[in-house]
Design a protein around this motif. Structure first.
Motif, PDB file in Angstrom:
ATOM      1  N   HIS A 298      -1.006   1.195  -4.945  1.00 18.27           N
ATOM      2  CA  HIS A 298      -0.132   0.078  -4.590  1.00 18.27           C
ATOM      3  C   HIS A 298       1.174   0.124  -5.392  1.00 18.27           C
ATOM      4  O   HIS A 298       1.249   0.729  -6.458  1.00 18.27           O
ATOM      5  CB  HIS A 298      -0.842  -1.261  -4.817  1.00 18.27           C
ATOM      6  N   PHE A 299       2.184  -0.515  -4.820  1.00 12.37           N
ATOM      7  CA  PHE A 299       3.503  -0.672  -5.415  1.00 12.37           C
ATOM      8  C   PHE A 299       3.803  -2.156  -5.440  1.00 12.37           C
ATOM      9  O   PHE A 299       3.444  -2.869  -4.504  1.00 12.37           O
ATOM     10  CB  PHE A 299       4.552   0.057  -4.549  1.00 12.37           C
TER      11      PHE A 299
ATOM     12  N   ALA B 117       0.855  -1.195   0.000  1.00 10.13           N
ATOM     13  CA  ALA B 117       0.000   0.000   0.000  1.00 10.13           C
ATOM     14  C   ALA B 117       0.889   1.242   0.000  1.00 10.13           C
ATOM     15  O   ALA B 117       1.872   1.311   0.738  1.00 10.13           O
ATOM     16  CB  ALA B 117      -0.907   0.000   1.218  1.00 10.13           C
ATOM     17  N   ILE B 118       0.544   2.220  -0.845  1.00 13.58           N
ATOM     18  CA  ILE B 118       1.309   3.467  -0.908  1.00 13.58           C
ATOM     19  C   ILE B 118       0.393   4.668  -0.748  1.00 13.58           C
ATOM     20  O   ILE B 118      -0.799   4.612  -1.066  1.00 13.58           O
ATOM     21  CB  ILE B 118       2.092   3.612  -2.232  1.00 13.58           C
TER      22      ILE B 118
ATOM     23  N   HIS C   3       5.328   6.607 -17.548  1.00 14.25           N
ATOM     24  CA  HIS C   3       4.026   6.894 -16.954  1.00 14.25           C
ATOM     25  C   HIS C   3       2.909   6.592 -17.940  1.00 14.25           C
ATOM     26  O   HIS C   3       3.060   6.813 -19.141  1.00 14.25           O
ATOM     27  CB  HIS C   3       3.949   8.365 -16.543  1.00 14.25           C
ATOM     28  N   HIS C   4       1.815   6.104 -17.384  1.00 15.20           N
ATOM     29  CA  HIS C   4       0.623   5.789 -18.175  1.00 15.20           C
ATOM     30  C   HIS C   4      -0.606   6.283 -17.413  1.00 15.20           C
ATOM     31  O   HIS C   4      -0.555   6.438 -16.197  1.00 15.20           O
ATOM     32  CB  HIS C   4       0.493   4.275 -18.379  1.00 15.20           C
ATOM     33  N   GLY C   5      -1.688   6.495 -18.125  1.00 16.96           N
ATOM     34  CA  GLY C   5      -2.950   6.847 -17.485  1.00 16.96           C
ATOM     35  C   GLY C   5      -3.419   8.247 -17.830  1.00 16.96           C
ATOM     36  O   GLY C   5      -2.690   9.057 -18.406  1.00 16.96           O
TER      37      GLY C   5
ATOM     38  N   TRP D  12       3.998   0.939  -9.870  1.00 22.36           N
ATOM     39  CA  TRP D  12       3.071   1.469  -8.877  1.00 22.36           C
ATOM     40  C   TRP D  12       1.934   2.172  -9.589  1.00 22.36           C
ATOM     41  O   TRP D  12       2.083   2.632 -10.717  1.00 22.36           O
ATOM     42  CB  TRP D  12       3.758   2.366  -7.841  1.00 22.36           C
ATOM     43  N   ALA D  13       0.785   2.201  -8.912  1.00 24.05           N
ATOM     44  CA  ALA D  13      -0.398   2.787  -9.539  1.00 24.05           C
ATOM     45  C   ALA D  13      -1.295   3.429  -8.495  1.00 24.05           C
ATOM     46  O   ALA D  13      -1.414   2.942  -7.367  1.00 24.05           O
ATOM     47  CB  ALA D  13      -1.180   1.712 -10.297  1.00 24.05           C
ATOM     48  N   VAL D  14      -1.895   4.534  -8.896  1.00 25.09           N
ATOM     49  CA  VAL D  14      -2.950   5.214  -8.156  1.00 25.09           C
ATOM     50  C   VAL D  14      -4.050   5.485  -9.185  1.00 25.09           C
ATOM     51  O   VAL D  14      -3.808   5.359 -10.391  1.00 25.09           O
ATOM     52  CB  VAL D  14      -2.438   6.529  -7.514  1.00 25.09           C
TER      53      VAL D  14
END
Length: 140
Positions: free
Chosen positions: A60-61, A50-51, A103-105, A75-77
């Motif tokens: 999460h990472f 958890a980040i 980076h993506h998103g 990692w993603a948020v």
């Protein structure tokens, strides 16, 4: 997609730098992106840690590959993710470290300016942490 890349020579042996990269709960000490990382203290492939990131986002990472001196993680948020790679090479007494990330998103274009100097900042903070650890070991 945005890609960033930087490298540095760290005055610490490869095993010290590698150890820091494989301590997920300690990443917030040197990685300016993370306010906190929770979970196991050692790297476990595929485990989601958890980040909380700057800006208050949570996600999460996870480590995706750990092969010798090459470490890949993700990692993603919500709306944003990063795939990163760390490559370590011995250089005299120290370590040459190359750090690359993509980076993506949907938030990628908004965050590009904020991440323009993150790779060198991460590397400089990692170097300071590794070099201080070596200095402590030399004294002990």
């Amino acid at each position: 997609m945005n890609t960033f890349d930087s490298h540095i020579l760290i005055d610490a042996p490869v095993h010290v730098v590698r150890q820091l990269l494989l301590q997920p709960t300690g990443m917030s000490d040197w990685n300016p992106t993370f306010l906190s990382v929770s979970g196991s203290q050692q790297a476990v492939l595929g485990e989601q840690y958890a980040i909380q990131t700057r800006g208050g986002l949570t996600g999460h990472f996870e480590y995706r590959s750990i092969v010798g001196t090459r470490i890949e993680a993700h990692w993603a948020v919500p709306g944003f993710s990063e795939t990163q790679r760390w490559e370590l090479s011995p250089y005299n007494y120290g370590t040459h470290v190359r750090h690359t990330f993509e980076h993506h998103g949907s938030l990628t274009s908004l965050n590009r300016p904020a991440f323009a100097e993150v790779a060198p900042l991460r590397l400089n903070r990692l170097a300071a942490r590794a070099e201080s650890r070596v200095a402590v070991e030399r004294v002990a």
